[in-house]
Design a protein around this motif. Structure first.
Motif, PDB file in Angstrom:
ATOM      1  N   UNK A 145       0.841  -1.199   0.000  1.00  0.00           N
ATOM      2  CA  UNK A 145       0.000   0.000   0.000  1.00  0.00           C
ATOM      3  C   UNK A 145       0.872   1.244   0.000  1.00  0.00           C
ATOM      4  N   UNK A 146       0.587   2.167  -0.887  1.00  0.00           N
ATOM      5  CA  UNK A 146       1.415   3.366  -1.039  1.00  0.00           C
ATOM      6  C   UNK A 146       0.901   4.524  -0.189  1.00  0.00           C
ATOM      7  N   UNK A 147      -0.366   4.851  -0.309  1.00  0.00           N
ATOM      8  CA  UNK A 147      -0.919   6.027   0.368  1.00  0.00           C
ATOM      9  C   UNK A 147      -1.357   5.644   1.784  1.00  0.00           C
ATOM     10  N   UNK A 148      -0.511   5.939   2.749  1.00  0.00           N
ATOM     11  CA  UNK A 148      -0.827   5.738   4.162  1.00  0.00           C
ATOM     12  C   UNK A 148      -0.735   7.091   4.855  1.00  0.00           C
ATOM     13  N   UNK A 149      -1.350   7.204   6.025  1.00  0.00           N
ATOM     14  CA  UNK A 149      -1.299   8.474   6.750  1.00  0.00           C
ATOM     15  C   UNK A 149       0.138   8.867   7.083  1.00  0.00           C
ATOM     16  N   UNK A 150       0.979   7.963   7.603  1.00  0.00           N
ATOM     17  CA  UNK A 150       2.375   8.350   7.850  1.00  0.00           C
ATOM     18  C   UNK A 150       3.103   8.797   6.586  1.00  0.00           C
ATOM     19  N   UNK A 151       2.809   8.145   5.432  1.00  0.00           N
ATOM     20  CA  UNK A 151       3.457   8.554   4.184  1.00  0.00           C
ATOM     21  C   UNK A 151       3.017   9.949   3.783  1.00  0.00           C
ATOM     22  N   UNK A 152       1.713  10.265   3.931  1.00  0.00           N
ATOM     23  CA  UNK A 152       1.202  11.599   3.596  1.00  0.00           C
ATOM     24  C   UNK A 152       1.870  12.662   4.470  1.00  0.00           C
ATOM     25  N   UNK A 153       2.002  12.355   5.760  1.00  0.00           N
ATOM     26  CA  UNK A 153       2.651  13.299   6.676  1.00  0.00           C
ATOM     27  C   UNK A 153       4.120  13.477   6.293  1.00  0.00           C
TER      28      UNK A 153
END
Length: 284
Positions: A233-241
């Motif tokens: 999975x690419x779009x995770x909350x930590x990745x967005x942050x």
């Protein structure tokens, strides 16, 4: 008698004359003797070659020729190593003290006995003036979650010792990546689980801030590409942050300086992954 695992130290360099000698000395002056230095240079023109020639007796193998980046250099080095454990060091980085390998060796022996392919400690991120901005390195549970579930690079390769079997099993570095090839390799090796040994309290190296990983936006984008190529999975909350931090990084760096910015980024990363870790523990 306690075994003394053989450690191959791989250094990739390109126009690193200002810091290469410090890097070489930090390895050659280790109290631990069962080691070798492999250096791959990308065709430097700044005096690096003269440094390599002057240190020829300390280096098991070195080569200078144009290459396609750090992971291309590391892959070349993998064909020349003699050790069962491989340690990658940047030419502007250095081992923290001359007893690091002596301290880490028992953990490498333990890993051998358990067929574990990764041992890692902590890394101090230091400025060009030698000030410590922060210290990276956390438990394997947190590190694995950050890498595999959250999509955040919660490790630094300067703290990691890779068993040669890891490369024999999962292949070499993917040279299509310019910043996160080490991260992509660890995804391949550990996306289905697996153990590593964390040597808490042992600072392995000083990592100079700057370098290729200073391009935070590209780093976060390549992280997404590495995850996509491994069906994670690419779009995770930590990745967005992390992406938001990357966009703010140049401005923060200008306003409050490299040391304070690095500290803030590291603290934010730890905070987000800790929240995610606690959430996952509750769900279990």
């Amino acid at each position: 008698m306690i075994s003394q695992p053989f450690i191959s130290v791989v250094i990739a360099v390109y126009n690193g004359a200002k810091t290469l000698q410090r890097c070489i000395d930090s390895v050659s002056e280790q109290s631990y003797k069962n080691k070798e230095i492999i250096i791959i240079d990308g065709g430097s023109t700044d005096g690096t070659i003269e440094i390599l020639k002057a240190n020829d007796e300390k280096i098991a193998y070195w080569k200078s020729e144009p290459d396609n980046g750090i992971y291309n250099a590391w892959n070349k080095a993998l064909d020349k190593i003699s050790g069962e454990w491989i340690y990658f060091l940047g030419s502007d980085d250095y081992l923290w003290k001359n007893t690091v390998f002596q301290e880490i060796a028992p953990h490498l022996s333990e890993a051998n006995s358990q067929e574990i392919q990764l041992v890692y400690g902590q890394v101090a991120r230091v400025t060009k003036d030698g000030d410590i901005a922060c210290v990276d390195g956390h438990s394997w549970d947190h590190t694995w979650q950050g890498m595999i579930l959250d999509g955040v690079c919660t490790f630094t390769h300067q703290g990691m010792f890779h068993h040669k079997n890891l490369f024999e099993t999962y292949g070499n570095f993917d040279e299509s990546f310019k910043i996160v090839g080490d991260y992509e390799l660890l995804i391949r090796a550990f996306k289905e689980g697996g153990d590593a040994i964390f040597t808490e309290g042992i600072i392995v190296a000083g990592m100079q801030t700057g370098g290729v990983t200073a391009n935070c936006t590209k780093l976060v984008k390549e992280t997404a590409e590495a995850r996509k190529s491994n069906q994670l999975k690419v779009i995770t909350l930590p990745w967005i942050i992390s992406y938001a931090w990357a966009l703010c990084y140049p401005c923060l760096n200008y306003v409050i300086g490299d040391k304070n910015t690095r500290y803030l980024v590291n603290s934010g990363k730890i905070f987000v992954t800790n929240l995610s870790y606690k959430k996952n523990q509750i769900l279990k």
